[in-house]
Design a protein around this motif. Structure first.
Motif, PDB file in Angstrom:
ATOM      1  N   ARG A 146      77.607  -5.553  35.222  1.00  0.00           N
ATOM      2  CA  ARG A 146      78.099  -5.169  33.887  1.00  0.00           C
ATOM      3  C   ARG A 146      79.310  -4.243  34.042  1.00  0.00           C
ATOM      4  N   PRO A 147      80.195  -4.220  33.018  1.00  0.00           N
ATOM      5  CA  PRO A 147      81.375  -3.345  33.130  1.00  0.00           C
ATOM      6  C   PRO A 147      80.970  -1.880  33.243  1.00  0.00           C
ATOM      7  N   LYS A 148      81.777  -1.133  33.989  1.00  0.00           N
ATOM      8  CA  LYS A 148      81.554   0.310  34.179  1.00  0.00           C
ATOM      9  C   LYS A 148      81.441   1.008  32.813  1.00  0.00           C
ATOM     10  N   GLY A 149      80.489   1.924  32.715  1.00  0.00           N
ATOM     11  CA  GLY A 149      80.367   2.694  31.464  1.00  0.00           C
ATOM     12  C   GLY A 149      79.601   1.983  30.360  1.00  0.00           C
ATOM     13  N   THR A 150      78.980   0.826  30.702  1.00  0.00           N
ATOM     14  CA  THR A 150      78.148   0.133  29.703  1.00  0.00           C
ATOM     15  C   THR A 150      76.706   0.134  30.204  1.00  0.00           C
ATOM     16  N   GLN A 151      75.785  -0.222  29.336  1.00  0.00           N
ATOM     17  CA  GLN A 151      74.366  -0.206  29.725  1.00  0.00           C
ATOM     18  C   GLN A 151      73.662  -1.463  29.250  1.00  0.00           C
ATOM     19  N   ASP A 152      72.669  -1.904  30.010  1.00  0.00           N
ATOM     20  CA  ASP A 152      71.722  -2.901  29.513  1.00  0.00           C
ATOM     21  C   ASP A 152      70.549  -2.112  28.963  1.00  0.00           C
ATOM     22  N   LEU A 153      70.183  -2.361  27.730  1.00  0.00           N
ATOM     23  CA  LEU A 153      69.018  -1.667  27.172  1.00  0.00           C
ATOM     24  C   LEU A 153      67.830  -2.601  27.305  1.00  0.00           C
ATOM     25  N   LEU A 154      66.940  -2.282  28.216  1.00  0.00           N
ATOM     26  CA  LEU A 154      65.824  -3.171  28.518  1.00  0.00           C
ATOM     27  C   LEU A 154      64.649  -2.889  27.566  1.00  0.00           C
ATOM     28  N   PRO A 155      63.697  -3.843  27.483  1.00  0.00           N
ATOM     29  CA  PRO A 155      62.655  -3.745  26.462  1.00  0.00           C
ATOM     30  C   PRO A 155      62.004  -2.366  26.271  1.00  0.00           C
ATOM     31  N   GLY A 156      61.535  -1.691  27.316  1.00  0.00           N
ATOM     32  CA  GLY A 156      60.874  -0.387  27.109  1.00  0.00           C
ATOM     33  C   GLY A 156      61.798   0.594  26.413  1.00  0.00           C
ATOM     34  N   THR A 157      63.085   0.549  26.763  1.00  0.00           N
ATOM     35  CA  THR A 157      64.073   1.464  26.185  1.00  0.00           C
ATOM     36  C   THR A 157      64.410   1.071  24.746  1.00  0.00           C
ATOM     37  N   GLU A 161      86.848   6.049  28.628  1.00  0.00           N
ATOM     38  CA  GLU A 161      86.767   7.413  29.171  1.00  0.00           C
ATOM     39  C   GLU A 161      86.193   7.345  30.560  1.00  0.00           C
ATOM     40  N   ARG A 162      86.299   8.441  31.309  1.00  0.00           N
ATOM     41  CA  ARG A 162      85.687   8.472  32.641  1.00  0.00           C
ATOM     42  C   ARG A 162      84.178   8.587  32.465  1.00  0.00           C
ATOM     43  N   PRO A 163      83.432   7.543  32.886  1.00  0.00           N
ATOM     44  CA  PRO A 163      81.989   7.593  32.633  1.00  0.00           C
ATOM     45  C   PRO A 163      81.314   8.713  33.413  1.00  0.00           C
ATOM     46  N   GLN A 164      80.358   9.351  32.814  1.00  0.00           N
ATOM     47  CA  GLN A 164      79.523  10.364  33.470  1.00  0.00           C
ATOM     48  C   GLN A 164      78.252  10.477  32.654  1.00  0.00           C
ATOM     49  N   SER A 165      77.321  11.304  33.099  1.00  0.00           N
ATOM     50  CA  SER A 165      76.063  11.417  32.378  1.00  0.00           C
ATOM     51  C   SER A 165      76.344  11.742  30.905  1.00  0.00           C
ATOM     52  N   GLY A 166      75.854  10.912  29.994  1.00  0.00           N
ATOM     53  CA  GLY A 166      76.058  11.155  28.556  1.00  0.00           C
ATOM     54  C   GLY A 166      77.405  10.690  28.030  1.00  0.00           C
ATOM     55  N   ARG A 173      81.501   4.045  28.067  1.00  0.00           N
ATOM     56  CA  ARG A 173      82.655   3.340  27.493  1.00  0.00           C
ATOM     57  C   ARG A 173      82.232   2.511  26.285  1.00  0.00           C
ATOM     58  N   GLN A 174      81.009   1.998  26.327  1.00  0.00           N
ATOM     59  CA  GLN A 174      80.412   1.472  25.095  1.00  0.00           C
ATOM     60  C   GLN A 174      79.243   2.387  24.777  1.00  0.00           C
ATOM     61  N   PHE A 175      79.318   3.062  23.627  1.00  0.00           N
ATOM     62  CA  PHE A 175      78.221   3.928  23.216  1.00  0.00           C
ATOM     63  C   PHE A 175      77.929   3.618  21.755  1.00  0.00           C
ATOM     64  N   HIS A 176      76.894   4.253  21.222  1.00  0.00           N
ATOM     65  CA  HIS A 176      76.479   3.905  19.860  1.00  0.00           C
ATOM     66  C   HIS A 176      76.489   5.141  18.976  1.00  0.00           C
ATOM     67  N   PHE A 199      80.247  12.518   9.444  1.00  0.00           N
ATOM     68  CA  PHE A 199      79.964  12.897  10.828  1.00  0.00           C
ATOM     69  C   PHE A 199      79.572  11.644  11.591  1.00  0.00           C
ATOM     70  N   ALA A 200      79.523  11.761  12.895  1.00  0.00           N
ATOM     71  CA  ALA A 200      78.924  10.707  13.717  1.00  0.00           C
ATOM     72  C   ALA A 200      78.169  11.367  14.848  1.00  0.00           C
ATOM     73  N   MET A 201      77.053  10.757  15.211  1.00  0.00           N
ATOM     74  CA  MET A 201      76.298  11.283  16.358  1.00  0.00           C
ATOM     75  C   MET A 201      76.141  10.193  17.403  1.00  0.00           C
ATOM     76  N   GLY A 202      76.190  10.603  18.665  1.00  0.00           N
ATOM     77  CA  GLY A 202      76.044   9.662  19.770  1.00  0.00           C
ATOM     78  C   GLY A 202      74.565   9.419  20.029  1.00  0.00           C
ATOM     79  N   LEU A 203      74.128   8.178  19.816  1.00  0.00           N
ATOM     80  CA  LEU A 203      72.690   7.915  19.911  1.00  0.00           C
ATOM     81  C   LEU A 203      72.169   8.044  21.341  1.00  0.00           C
ATOM     82  N   GLU A 204      73.002   7.716  22.340  1.00  0.00           N
ATOM     83  CA  GLU A 204      72.569   7.897  23.733  1.00  0.00           C
ATOM     84  C   GLU A 204      72.220   9.357  23.975  1.00  0.00           C
TER      85      GLU A 204
END
Ligand code: HAM
Length: 425
Positions: free
Chosen positions: A5-16, A114-119, A122-125, A303-308
């Motif tokens: 997957r592209p850097k800075g993106t996530q797969d959200l798997l079933p438990g998550t 952006e430079r990906p790091q904890s929190g 590049r794709q966020f919600h 406002f907007a909040m980052g769900l991650e």
């Protein structure tokens, strides 16, 4: 090498995904209670919208946009935020002609290079709210209290709500002059970015994380020092109303948001426990934005909040609920003929809305019982060749281990009754 997957993106798997659904459901409930309606805008927009809306001098527009030319050579951009899009939709769909204010919310992916790091992704919600067509301080207070109450509902603690006023174009011009004057002699000590900001957007220098810029700006005039009478009254009223709503906040005169459209109220919510990217929500008033993108002069706030990040905070504070959808019963069929009979019962139970499952791999009784335990099923419904010959079904209570036989023709009704009882308990 397998494709990744592209850097800075996530797969959200079933438990998550269960956690995401819980968060989104709580958000939707709170929005409904506050009288906000959902809006869904495109994931990409013309690049010009963000250039004009978010602002040419912002990091988002200068460095972070996913911009591409489509096949007709038009410049398009994956949305880096939602406010500009909502204002565009408000103008394009003439929502200003409806009863004001228009209270909207959205939940969806945003994209920033952006430079990906904890929190930081590049794709966020984001979950965001925008109120258009109301300039009263009570709207600012309502919007901030919605954020506060959502976090209370989710059980979050250790929140820091920072509130500031960045003033209107009139008082900001006065502030700009004073700030430039203050910084003039020590301009060379600023970081290269801030040296550039000195001319174009000096206010952002107050927000720079570079230690030498922070030393230079210590004691610099803030926007609160230069607020005009109107902005000052507005801000004082917002603070008084926040107190009445039970919001615990702190005035932070150095809070400067990274987007150009803000006027008057600006705010941010932080949770230190989640690390360097501690801002879980940011917002403010933007009374000039709708006009900037070609609409009638209309005040706005949101406002907007980052769900991650909200999920990260819920995780560290152990506030995420257990998995909610458990299987009620597991059907265990042994043999081809039993599978046909069991499949018919399975379909009938599912048609009644009862969560049931059946082994799809033809595994042994022992393995299937183990799987039923893992799924936290309450009942195992066992049908082997022998039971089939006698037209019965074994019902085993998986917590007590007790089991009994019932005639196959009564199985559907019996299980429906057991499920109903379970739901009522
Ligand atoms: P923002 O401060 O750029 O504001 O973003 C809002 C929130 O989105 C941040 O506080 C953070 O929680 C989250 N966020 C931003 N960038 C990232 C990232 N790369 N990875 C993970 N999370 C991120 C806005 O977007 C404005 N549109 C807010 C607004 C609405 N103002 C008025 N109305």
């Amino acid at each position: 090498m397998p494709i990744q997957r592209p850097k800075g993106t996530q797969d959200l798997l079933p438990g998550t995904v269960d956690q995401w659904q819980y968060l989104e459901e709580t958000i939707r409930n709170v929005c409904r209670e506050y009288g906000y309606e959902e809006i869904r805008t495109p994931i990409f927009e013309t690049t010009e919208l963000f250039q004009r809306g978010v602002g040419q001098t912002t990091d988002i527009v200068k460095k972070e946009m996913y911009t591409f030319n489509d096949k007709a050579d038009r410049s398009m951009t994956l949305r880096p935020e939602g406010t500009a899009s909502v204002c565009r939709a408000y103008v394009e769909n003439k929502l200003y002609g409806q009863t004001q204010p228009v209270k909207l919310y959205y939940v969806g992916p945003m994209f920033r290079y952006e430079r990906p790091q904890s929190g930081r992704f590049r794709q966020f919600h984001q979950f965001g709210v925008e109120v258009l067509g109301a300039d009263q301080p009570v709207v600012d207070a309502e919007v901030i209290s919605l954020v506060w109450n959502l976090y209370q509902r989710l059980g979050l603690s250790g929140l820091e709500v920072h509130v500031n006023s960045v003033g209107c174009p009139t008082c900001r011009a006065a502030h700009r002059g004073q700030l430039q004057k203050f910084l003039e002699a020590r301009k060379d000590e600023l970081c290269p970015d801030c040296q550039e900001r000195y001319e174009r957007n000096p206010l952002r220098i107050l927000d720079c994380k570079n230690p030498s810029c922070q030393t230079v700006t210590a004691g610099a005039p803030t926007t609160l020092d230069t607020l005009c009478e109107d902005c000052k009254t507005h801000f004082e009223r917002v603070l008084a109303l926040l107190g009445k709503a039970g919001v615990v906040y702190r005035v932070n005169s150095r809070l400067v948001r990274g987007l150009d459209y803000y006027t008057k109220t600006a705010f941010e919510v932080m949770v230190e426990e989640i690390g360097a990217q501690s801002a879980i929500c940011g917002g403010g008033r933007y009374d000039g934005l709708v006009e900037e993108i070609g609409g009638p002069s209309t005040p706005g706030i949101g406002f907007a909040m980052g769900l991650e990040r909200v999920l990260a905070a819920l995780q560290v504070q152990h506030k995420l609920p257990d998995k909610s959808t458990k299987v009620f019963a597991v059907l265990i069929a042994l043999g081809d003929q039993a599978q046909i009979e069991a499949f018919s019962l399975l379909s009938a139970l599912r048609a009644q809305g009862i969560p049931v499952s059946m082994d799809l791999l033809g595994r042994s009784l022992k393995t299937q019982l183990k799987a039923a335990d893992r799924q936290e099923a309450q009942w195992a419904l066992i049908l082997g060749e022998e039971e089939l010959r006698r037209n019965v079904l074994i019902i085993r209570n998986l917590s007590s281990g007790e089991q009994s036989e019932i005639p196959l023709f009564k199985a559907l009704d019996e299980i429906i009754i057991k499920h109903r009882r379970g739901v009522q308990e």
